[in-house]
Design a protein around this motif. Structure first.
Motif, PDB file in Angstrom:
ATOM      1  N   GLU A 293      -9.224   5.840  -1.645  1.00 24.65           N
ATOM      2  CA  GLU A 293      -7.990   6.867  -2.839  1.00 24.65           C
ATOM      3  C   GLU A 293      -7.810   6.999  -3.818  1.00 24.65           C
ATOM      4  N   SER A 294      -7.450   7.578  -4.669  1.00 20.61           N
ATOM      5  CA  SER A 294      -6.860   7.737  -6.161  1.00 20.61           C
ATOM      6  C   SER A 294      -5.593   6.951  -6.104  1.00 20.61           C
ATOM      7  N   ALA A 295      -4.725   6.660  -5.052  1.00 18.31           N
ATOM      8  CA  ALA A 295      -3.376   6.248  -4.957  1.00 18.31           C
ATOM      9  C   ALA A 295      -3.780   4.804  -4.510  1.00 18.31           C
ATOM     10  N   VAL A 296      -4.583   4.334  -3.393  1.00 19.14           N
ATOM     11  CA  VAL A 296      -4.994   2.791  -3.835  1.00 19.14           C
ATOM     12  C   VAL A 296      -5.365   2.717  -4.810  1.00 19.14           C
ATOM     13  N   ARG A 327     -12.079  -6.255   1.862  1.00 17.67           N
ATOM     14  CA  ARG A 327     -12.177  -6.386   3.350  1.00 17.67           C
ATOM     15  C   ARG A 327     -13.055  -5.445   3.431  1.00 17.67           C
ATOM     16  N   LYS A 328     -13.096  -5.135   4.926  1.00 20.50           N
ATOM     17  CA  LYS A 328     -13.199  -4.539   5.940  1.00 20.50           C
ATOM     18  C   LYS A 328     -12.748  -2.901   6.125  1.00 20.50           C
ATOM     19  N   ASP A 329     -10.886  -3.385   6.037  1.00 20.61           N
ATOM     20  CA  ASP A 329     -10.526  -2.528   6.353  1.00 20.61           C
ATOM     21  C   ASP A 329      -8.718  -2.630   5.202  1.00 20.61           C
ATOM     22  N   ARG A 361       7.553  -4.185  -4.143  1.00 16.58           N
ATOM     23  CA  ARG A 361       7.727  -3.998  -3.035  1.00 16.58           C
ATOM     24  C   ARG A 361       8.263  -2.437  -2.181  1.00 16.58           C
ATOM     25  N   GLU A 362       8.893  -1.479  -3.626  1.00 17.20           N
ATOM     26  CA  GLU A 362       8.674   0.063  -2.389  1.00 17.20           C
ATOM     27  C   GLU A 362       7.300   0.104  -2.877  1.00 17.20           C
ATOM     28  N   ARG A 363       6.778  -0.082  -3.828  1.00 20.48           N
ATOM     29  CA  ARG A 363       4.790   0.611  -4.002  1.00 20.48           C
ATOM     30  C   ARG A 363       3.807   0.631  -2.947  1.00 20.48           C
ATOM     31  N   ILE A 364       4.314  -1.334  -2.452  1.00 20.16           N
ATOM     32  CA  ILE A 364       3.663  -2.027  -1.352  1.00 20.16           C
ATOM     33  C   ILE A 364       3.621  -1.021  -0.054  1.00 20.16           C
ATOM     34  N   ASP A 365       5.038  -0.689   0.469  1.00 17.44           N
ATOM     35  CA  ASP A 365       6.005  -0.258   0.925  1.00 17.44           C
ATOM     36  C   ASP A 365       5.222   1.074   1.436  1.00 17.44           C
ATOM     37  N   LEU A 366       5.338   1.552   0.525  1.00 15.99           N
ATOM     38  CA  LEU A 366       4.859   3.480   0.664  1.00 15.99           C
ATOM     39  C   LEU A 366       3.032   3.417   1.425  1.00 15.99           C
ATOM     40  N   LEU A 367       2.736   2.292   1.024  1.00 20.51           N
ATOM     41  CA  LEU A 367       1.138   2.503   0.903  1.00 20.51           C
ATOM     42  C   LEU A 367       1.403   1.761   2.575  1.00 20.51           C
ATOM     43  N   GLN A 368       2.172   0.663   3.443  1.00 21.33           N
ATOM     44  CA  GLN A 368       2.356   0.720   4.683  1.00 21.33           C
ATOM     45  C   GLN A 368       1.196  -0.964   4.313  1.00 21.33           C
ATOM     46  N   GLY A 369       1.941  -1.522   3.155  1.00 22.81           N
ATOM     47  CA  GLY A 369       0.910  -3.303   2.789  1.00 22.81           C
ATOM     48  C   GLY A 369       1.940  -3.943   2.413  1.00 22.81           C
ATOM     49  N   THR A 370       2.046  -5.490   1.916  1.00 21.67           N
ATOM     50  CA  THR A 370       2.192  -5.845   2.621  1.00 21.67           C
ATOM     51  C   THR A 370       2.506  -7.036   0.660  1.00 21.67           C
ATOM     52  N   MET A 371       3.279  -7.549   0.280  1.00 13.18           N
ATOM     53  CA  MET A 371       3.659  -8.736  -0.832  1.00 13.18           C
ATOM     54  C   MET A 371       4.406  -9.955  -0.553  1.00 13.18           C
ATOM     55  N   VAL A 383       1.762 -14.420  -5.930  1.00  8.70           N
ATOM     56  CA  VAL A 383       2.029 -13.258  -5.910  1.00  8.70           C
ATOM     57  C   VAL A 383       0.541 -12.837  -4.590  1.00  8.70           C
ATOM     58  N   TYR A 384       0.598 -12.401  -3.380  1.00 10.12           N
ATOM     59  CA  TYR A 384      -0.026 -12.009  -2.688  1.00 10.12           C
ATOM     60  C   TYR A 384       0.048 -10.554  -2.220  1.00 10.12           C
ATOM     61  N   PHE A 385      -0.892  -9.359  -2.472  1.00  8.03           N
ATOM     62  CA  PHE A 385      -0.958  -8.106  -1.481  1.00  8.03           C
ATOM     63  C   PHE A 385      -1.902  -8.044  -0.463  1.00  8.03           C
ATOM     64  N   GLN A 386      -1.479  -7.057   0.242  1.00 10.66           N
ATOM     65  CA  GLN A 386      -2.541  -6.772   0.932  1.00 10.66           C
ATOM     66  C   GLN A 386      -2.147  -5.289   1.052  1.00 10.66           C
ATOM     67  N   ILE A 387      -2.878  -4.628   1.486  1.00 10.70           N
ATOM     68  CA  ILE A 387      -2.843  -2.864   1.187  1.00 10.70           C
ATOM     69  C   ILE A 387      -4.270  -2.315   2.456  1.00 10.70           C
ATOM     70  N   PRO A 388      -3.518  -1.951   3.236  1.00  3.79           N
ATOM     71  CA  PRO A 388      -4.672  -1.198   4.399  1.00  3.79           C
ATOM     72  C   PRO A 388      -5.385  -0.093   3.700  1.00  3.79           C
ATOM     73  N   ILE A 389      -6.807   0.098   3.621  1.00 10.27           N
ATOM     74  CA  ILE A 389      -7.660   0.681   2.696  1.00 10.27           C
ATOM     75  C   ILE A 389      -8.309   1.544   3.315  1.00 10.27           C
ATOM     76  N   HIS A 390      -9.311   3.061   2.951  1.00 11.70           N
ATOM     77  CA  HIS A 390     -10.282   3.327   4.295  1.00 11.70           C
ATOM     78  C   HIS A 390     -11.070   4.429   2.714  1.00 11.70           C
ATOM     79  N   PRO A 391     -12.486   3.639   2.858  1.00 11.28           N
ATOM     80  CA  PRO A 391     -13.341   3.954   2.072  1.00 11.28           C
ATOM     81  C   PRO A 391     -13.485   5.349   1.926  1.00 11.28           C
TER      82      PRO A 391
END
Length: 393
Positions: A293-296, A327-329, A361-371, A383-391
């Protein structure tokens, strides 16, 4: 009966909450509206100042052109007087003492007048360059003010919406994520618009080119060396301005994100980062790159960009390693440098957020990710980031 009273209490509580939200939003809107008016005043003041400077620059340009012609004439007269003085000196027996004295005084006076005119010409050139720099800075101020006004207008548009709809919209985490994506998309659309405007209409650069090219035209037949110098300065100014425009465009919205995707754009950005900051970079990609997704994609790029900016400004690092895993998700990213490191708690307590931690942190929270941060003074930073994705297809 009990159930009815319970519902009445719930309705009253809901009404109180809505009133509180309404009060907060109205106060926020008032502060934002005041800020918007102040930005308008800044932009208007800068535009008026630009108009005055343009008028002064036109006058300086006209005076410089007239002075170029005058200096040419003075040089011709001075050479003639020098030749006459040399002739009189060589044949002094044929001239009276008064003639010799007059020839010497004429040559000396013409030399002084020529020197003064050259100094005035140099002052005019310096004044011209100073005015052009001030015009450019004012143009940047106006451009930034217009961008801020547009963004503030967008914020006011959100806040003036129906409060009941906002409350309903924020009921679930999924809806919060949707609103976050809309905000990010709105910001990026605005960046696209500003980037196109800067790309299509660099008026200050063109004005500078026209002014200097006119002076070069006048100098070509009179002073080829000065003309060559002007052309060299003109070429440097064009290159510098072009590089700045390209950098602004890329920082506002890397167009390659739409055309090439996240990884190719990051590779290009890392090359530019190395050239600008002298920091070696290495990027490794694991898994198969998916179309996201473009936002991700935008969020991932901005997060990495902010981390690299921190490295360049604060870390004094020599190397930066970037790892990206599809990763897958989820999309996982690690940015590590060998710089000075810092204490996260102290950085947050400082209140300035110079490391951009709150914004990330605000940007990553909006996408329900972690930092997560792994850093300390003298130990570098990870710095570690994880963002949920939906291809997407």
């Amino acid at each position: 009966m009990v159930e009815k009273k319970k519902k009445e209490k719930e309705n009253q509580a809901t009404e109180i909450n809505l009133k509180m939200i309404d009060t907060v939003i109205k106060k926020t809107m008032g502060a934002i509206e005041e800020s918007k008016n102040q930005i308008y005043e800044i932009a208007e003041g800068a535009q008026k100042e630009m108009l005055k400077l343009k008028q002064e620059l036109t006058q300086v340009h006209q005076e410089a052109c007239e002075l170029v012609d005058k200096v040419d004439e003075l040089e011709r007269v001075y050479r003639k007087s020098r030749n006459h003085l040399a002739h009189v000196s060589k044949n002094f027996r044929n001239y009276s003492e008064e003639d010799i004295k007059r020839a010497y005084e004429d040559a000396n006076n013409h030399q002084i007048e020529l020197m003064l005119s050259r100094e005035k010409e140099q002052r005019l050139r310096l004044r011209r360059d100073e005015l052009q720099i001030r015009l450019k800075n004012l143009g940047d101020t106006v451009s930034k003010a217009e961008t801020f006004i547009t963004q503030v207008g967008a914020v006011l548009g959100y806040l003036t919406g129906d409060l009941a709809n906002i409350s309903d919209f924020l009921e679930t985490a999924q809806q919060k994520q949707m609103m976050g994506i809309r905000v990010i998309q709105s910001q990026e659309e605005e960046r696209k618009r500003v980037a196109r405007e800067i790309h299509d209409g660099p008026a200050q650069l063109l004005a500078n080119v026209v002014l200097r090219s006119e002076i070069c035209e006048r100098l070509l037949d009179r002073d080829i060396e000065q003309a060559r110098k002007e052309l060299h300065e003109l070429k440097d100014a064009v290159r510098s301005s072009l590089a700045e425009v390209r950098k602004i465009i890329f920082d506002l919205r890397p167009m390659a994100l739409d055309d090439l995707g996240l990884i190719p754009t990051l590779r290009k950005y890392l090359i530019q980062f190395e050239e600008r900051n002298g920091v070696a970079t290495d990027m490794k990609v694991y898994g198969k790159e998916e179309k996201l997704e473009s936002a991700v994609v935008i969020a991932a790029f901005r997060l990495i960009q902010e981390c690299l900016n921190n490295t360049a400004k604060h870390a004094y690092a020599k190397n930066v390693n970037l790892k990206i895993e599809f990763r897958k998700d989820k999309l996982a990213m690690i940015i590590a440098d060998d710089g000075m490191g810092f204490k996260v708690e102290e950085a947050l307590r400082a209140g300035t957020d110079s490391f951009g931690i709150i914004g990330m942190r605000e940007r990553i929270d909006l996408l329900q990710g972690t930092m997560e941060y792994d850093t300390d003074v003298g130990k570098g930073t990870k710095v570690y980031f994880q963002i949920p994705i939906h291809p997407v297809e």
